[in-house]
Design a protein around this motif. Structure first.
Motif, short mmCIF file in Angstrom:
data_model
loop_
_atom_site.label_atom_id
_atom_site.label_comp_id
_atom_site.label_asym_id
_atom_site.label_seq_id
_atom_site.Cartn_x
_atom_site.Cartn_y
_atom_site.Cartn_z
N UNK A 283 -13.91 1.02 3.32
CA UNK A 283 -13.14 -0.06 3.95
C UNK A 283 -12.68 -1.06 2.90
N UNK A 284 -13.56 -1.35 1.94
CA UNK A 284 -13.17 -2.27 0.87
C UNK A 284 -12.06 -1.70 0.00
N UNK A 285 -12.11 -0.38 -0.24
CA UNK A 285 -11.06 0.26 -1.03
C UNK A 285 -9.72 0.20 -0.31
N UNK A 286 -9.73 0.45 0.99
CA UNK A 286 -8.49 0.39 1.77
C UNK A 286 -7.98 -1.05 1.83
N UNK A 287 -8.90 -2.00 1.97
CA UNK A 287 -8.49 -3.41 2.03
C UNK A 287 -7.89 -3.87 0.72
N UNK A 288 -8.53 -3.52 -0.41
CA UNK A 288 -7.97 -3.93 -1.71
C UNK A 288 -6.66 -3.21 -1.99
N UNK A 289 -6.58 -1.92 -1.58
CA UNK A 289 -5.32 -1.20 -1.76
C UNK A 289 -4.21 -1.78 -0.91
N UNK A 290 -4.55 -2.22 0.31
CA UNK A 290 -3.55 -2.85 1.18
C UNK A 290 -3.04 -4.14 0.57
N UNK A 291 -3.97 -4.90 -0.05
CA UNK A 291 -3.55 -6.15 -0.70
C UNK A 291 -2.60 -5.87 -1.86
N UNK A 292 -2.89 -4.82 -2.62
CA UNK A 292 -2.01 -4.46 -3.75
C UNK A 292 -0.64 -4.06 -3.24
N UNK A 293 -0.61 -3.22 -2.20
CA UNK A 293 0.68 -2.76 -1.66
C UNK A 293 1.48 -3.92 -1.09
N UNK A 294 0.79 -4.79 -0.32
CA UNK A 294 1.48 -5.94 0.26
C UNK A 294 2.04 -6.84 -0.84
N UNK A 295 1.27 -7.03 -1.90
CA UNK A 295 1.75 -7.84 -3.02
C UNK A 295 2.96 -7.24 -3.69
N UNK A 296 2.94 -5.91 -3.87
CA UNK A 296 4.08 -5.24 -4.49
C UNK A 296 5.32 -5.33 -3.61
N UNK A 297 5.14 -5.09 -2.31
CA UNK A 297 6.29 -5.17 -1.39
C UNK A 297 6.88 -6.57 -1.38
N UNK A 298 5.99 -7.58 -1.33
CA UNK A 298 6.47 -8.97 -1.32
C UNK A 298 7.19 -9.29 -2.62
N UNK A 299 6.65 -8.84 -3.75
CA UNK A 299 7.28 -9.11 -5.04
C UNK A 299 8.65 -8.43 -5.14
N UNK A 300 8.73 -7.18 -4.67
CA UNK A 300 10.03 -6.47 -4.71
C UNK A 300 11.04 -7.15 -3.79
N UNK A 301 10.59 -7.55 -2.60
CA UNK A 301 11.51 -8.22 -1.66
C UNK A 301 11.98 -9.55 -2.24
N UNK A 302 11.06 -10.31 -2.82
CA UNK A 302 11.44 -11.60 -3.41
C UNK A 302 12.41 -11.42 -4.57
N UNK A 303 12.15 -10.41 -5.41
CA UNK A 303 13.05 -10.16 -6.53
C UNK A 303 14.43 -9.74 -6.04
N UNK A 304 14.48 -8.91 -4.98
CA UNK A 304 15.76 -8.48 -4.43
C UNK A 304 16.54 -9.66 -3.86
#
Length: 197
Positions: free
Chosen positions: A8-29
């Motif tokens: 569960x911790x691995x999925x939670x940390x991975x979700x945080x990484x993915x959400x951060x990447x998506x937010x960063x890509x959206x903000x950059x776009x």
């Protein structure tokens, strides 16, 4: 429960990484929609248009899921698999900077000088301008405005989300805040008492 804690911790940390990447890509776009040949609100029209496109995309995705609820199972499965793979990496931490990485590395005086130079005769500077300047000089590659905000906070440099430059308010630094006494000049007794609290 302990057996499920690690996955569960691995999925939670991975979700945080993915959400951060998506937010960063959206903000950059969205940021790339700003026009440098215009000033004021006209320069930001492209950013607003891209925000509308993102909101419309989110709305259409919601309508699609409402029309086909089973699609949510596919999306959830895809997210969990991707988060599991991303969670294999080390948990996300704010990038640490060193003195070799330029004025934002650790020298507060050098950073203040850079900020004042970027302001010119203006009353402030946006953090995205500071980040772009650093990246043009081969520093802070792959970093975001959030990383810069965290670094400024660590160095005790005041910054604010409503700094207006060319009529556009966003995260930035004001000249009057830089002219305040540096955090290094505060007596050690006051810092000790603040940490005790």
């Amino acid at each position: 429960m302990s057996r499920l804690a690690r996955p569960a911790g691995r999925i939670a940390s991975g979700s945080a990484v993915i959400a951060g990447r998506l937010a960063a890509h959206a903000a950059a776009w969205v940021r790339r929609g700003r026009r440098d040949d215009l000033t004021g609100w006209r320069a930001a029209l492209g950013c607003w248009a891209r925000l509308v496109v993102l909101a419309l995309g989110g709305y259409l995705l919601w309508r699609l899921i409402r029309a086909f609820p089973n699609l949510l199972w596919l999306l959830t499965g895809t997210w969990i698999i991707t988060a599991w793979r991303a969670g294999k990496q080390a948990p996300y931490e704010a990038p640490q900077t060193t003195d070799e990485e330029g004025p934002a590395g650790g020298d507060v005086d050098a950073l203040r000088g850079t900020l004042l130079d970027l302001m010119g005769n203006g009353s402030g500077v946006h953090l995205r301008t500071v980040l772009a300047h650093l990246q043009e000089h081969g520093q802070w590659e792959g970093r975001t405005v959030t990383d810069l905000r965290l670094r400024l906070q660590h160095l005790g440099v005041p910054h604010d989300p409503k700094v207006k430059v060319a009529g556009v308010p966003t995260w930035g630094v004001r000249r009057r805040d830089l002219q305040a006494p540096a955090p290094d000049s505060v007596p050690e007794t006051s810092t000790a008492s603040s940490t005790a609290v």
